[in-house]
Design a protein around this motif. Sequence first.
Motif, short mmCIF file in Angstrom:
data_model
loop_
_atom_site.label_atom_id
_atom_site.label_comp_id
_atom_site.label_asym_id
_atom_site.label_seq_id
_atom_site.Cartn_x
_atom_site.Cartn_y
_atom_site.Cartn_z
N ASP A 6 -6.26 7.51 -4.17
CA ASP A 6 -5.43 8.59 -3.61
C ASP A 6 -5.96 9.93 -4.08
OD1 ASP A 6 -3.50 7.21 -2.07
OD2 ASP A 6 -2.53 6.53 -3.92
N PRO A 18 -4.73 13.64 -4.33
CA PRO A 18 -3.56 14.52 -4.19
C PRO A 18 -3.94 15.90 -3.69
CG PRO A 18 -4.18 14.29 -6.50
CD PRO A 18 -5.04 13.33 -5.74
N TYR A 41 -9.58 4.69 5.60
CA TYR A 41 -9.05 5.92 5.03
C TYR A 41 -8.10 6.59 6.03
CZ TYR A 41 -13.11 7.54 7.73
OH TYR A 41 -14.03 7.74 8.73
N VAL A 59 -7.17 1.20 -4.39
CA VAL A 59 -6.59 2.30 -3.62
C VAL A 59 -6.94 3.60 -4.33
CG1 VAL A 59 -4.48 3.34 -2.74
CG2 VAL A 59 -4.72 0.85 -2.78
N GLU A 92 0.80 -1.22 0.00
CA GLU A 92 0.00 0.00 0.00
C GLU A 92 0.84 1.27 0.00
OE1 GLU A 92 -2.99 0.07 2.99
OE2 GLU A 92 -3.85 -1.86 2.41
N ASN A 93 1.95 1.28 0.72
CA ASN A 93 2.73 2.51 0.84
C ASN A 93 3.81 2.62 -0.23
OD1 ASN A 93 1.59 1.76 3.60
ND2 ASN A 93 2.19 3.86 3.95
N GLN A 103 -6.27 9.39 -8.03
CA GLN A 103 -5.36 8.41 -8.62
C GLN A 103 -5.81 7.05 -8.11
OE1 GLN A 103 -1.57 9.74 -7.20
NE2 GLN A 103 -1.57 11.59 -8.45
N PHE A 123 -2.40 9.89 4.07
CA PHE A 123 -1.26 9.08 3.62
C PHE A 123 0.04 9.89 3.64
CE2 PHE A 123 1.20 7.36 -0.10
CZ PHE A 123 1.60 6.20 0.53
N LYS A 124 -0.03 11.15 3.23
CA LYS A 124 1.12 12.04 3.28
C LYS A 124 0.69 13.37 3.87
CE LYS A 124 3.56 10.26 -0.82
NZ LYS A 124 4.08 10.62 -2.17
N GLN A 164 -2.02 14.27 1.21
CA GLN A 164 -2.65 13.28 0.34
C GLN A 164 -3.50 12.33 1.17
OE1 GLN A 164 -0.16 11.31 -2.61
NE2 GLN A 164 -1.21 9.38 -2.26
N ARG A 208 -5.77 8.95 1.46
CA ARG A 208 -5.86 7.65 0.80
C ARG A 208 -7.06 6.89 1.35
NH1 ARG A 208 -0.89 3.70 -0.21
NH2 ARG A 208 -0.79 5.10 -2.00
N LYS A 261 3.69 0.68 -2.90
CA LYS A 261 2.92 0.37 -4.12
C LYS A 261 3.58 -0.68 -5.01
CE LYS A 261 -0.32 4.09 -4.81
NZ LYS A 261 -0.92 5.04 -5.74
#
Length: 476
Positions: free
Chosen positions: A206, A208, A240, A204, A64-65, A193, A243-244, A249, A251, A67
């Motif tokens: 994402d 942004p 959920y 997944v 997942e992280n 994404q 993520f960043k 971000q 996810r 990818k």
Amino acid sequence: MRKIVSVLLFSLLFLLAVSNVGHAATATPQTKIILDGQELVLPLDVEVVNVNNNVMIPIRVVAENLKFNVKWDQKSQKVSIEQNAKLLSLNVGKKEARVQNVKVTLNTAPQLIKNTVVVPLRFVSEEMGLSVSWNNKEKIVGLTSTELPPVAEPSPAPTVPGVGNNIVWNKVNDISFANQQLVVSVDTEVTPQITRLTNPDRIVVDLPNTTFGDMGSTLLQGTMGKLDVSGIANVTDVRYSLFKKDPAQVRVVIELNNLSDVQVNSQYVSGKLIVDLALIATIGIPVNPIGNDSGKHVVVIDAGHGGKDPGTIGISNTQEKDFTLPLALKVQALLLQDPDIEVVMTRETDVYPTRPERVKLANTLNADVFVSIHGNSVKASPLTTGTETFYYKRNSSKALADIVHRHLIQALGFKDRGVKNGNLEVLRDTTMPAVLLEIGFLSNLAEEQAMLSENVQNTAAQAIVDGIKEFLQQSR
């Protein structure tokens, strides 16, 4: 005496054994992983562990992280990791691995810890083209791509301030899942994404340049949220997280029983990103599910007007939009207490979705009920009062209108102006039972004051919810 000595000796050996196990594999939740300068926000239930001074990560993080494509064979205890046609093969408990079918020896073998398979981070990363550094003092793993991805075109700047270097991020205010659709409420349009991954099968999503808004500050601290998807066909988990952090971000991960059963499409409608997991029939043609496979009812609540459209004007220069939104939000709050109802708002802030956008949202969601909330006004006749409810032609809409109207009249005690057929766009063009509620007259001083009061709005909201629930119960 001999028995006491034996017990003491056994206790000492047991303590030494426990100590050795703890030394061999210790959890290091403080470890951070930085990929190309951005910290990976790991879920709280994911543990990075240290095995004999080797940083080990769960294969879920690899998939997942980072990818990479990960496959796990429970029977053979084999892990396969693939990226850009390069294949790594590892086995739990074995130091011998294969890189493109060439044997290599690992410092530490993959292990099964707490029913989670962990693999050596340095080996996997370096073989996949990432350079690895280790800051022992601060417990930071640095991963750097040898070839950085091309810089994406900047997305439009959101209108609501976000976080990080004074940059303005888009914000997620709500996430729901029903009718095989993920619905994400966002401040401005965002292009997702979307990645399909296997083992386990999952999608997944994402977002942004996006962070969390009204969903709570805890999600900004690396925690993970989950949706209740019990009873939904083919879907086992929806989670959920942020993520960043910089750039922000969000996810969303949707785990499935069978990835091949769905075709994924996304669209942005009236402040909502809708990711549709259309079921694929045996002949290979995508089909929309009939009804709600989770047993939950999808209710769309429409706060009339908003933004540049103030609606009608009350006797005290009250704008209709400032009455409809607070009442709609109270209805939402009550509906959210029912686990059998998924509620979606056409707007949750002072924005203006067009009438076609409101219609499209409800139709796209295949909603069970659409309720539009309004306030009336006839300035030339300030003595006019009362509640009236509109529907358009469909018998199901008439039934919904009769029930909700009855509850409103009983609860508020306003003059009963009846249930009426009205050729209104949000009623005519929606495909589900739909009503438009004119709660009362803002052009009447007494009724305006009542409609703007918290007490009357709470009463009206409860009446609307009671009416919706009664209709849904009768429709089963």
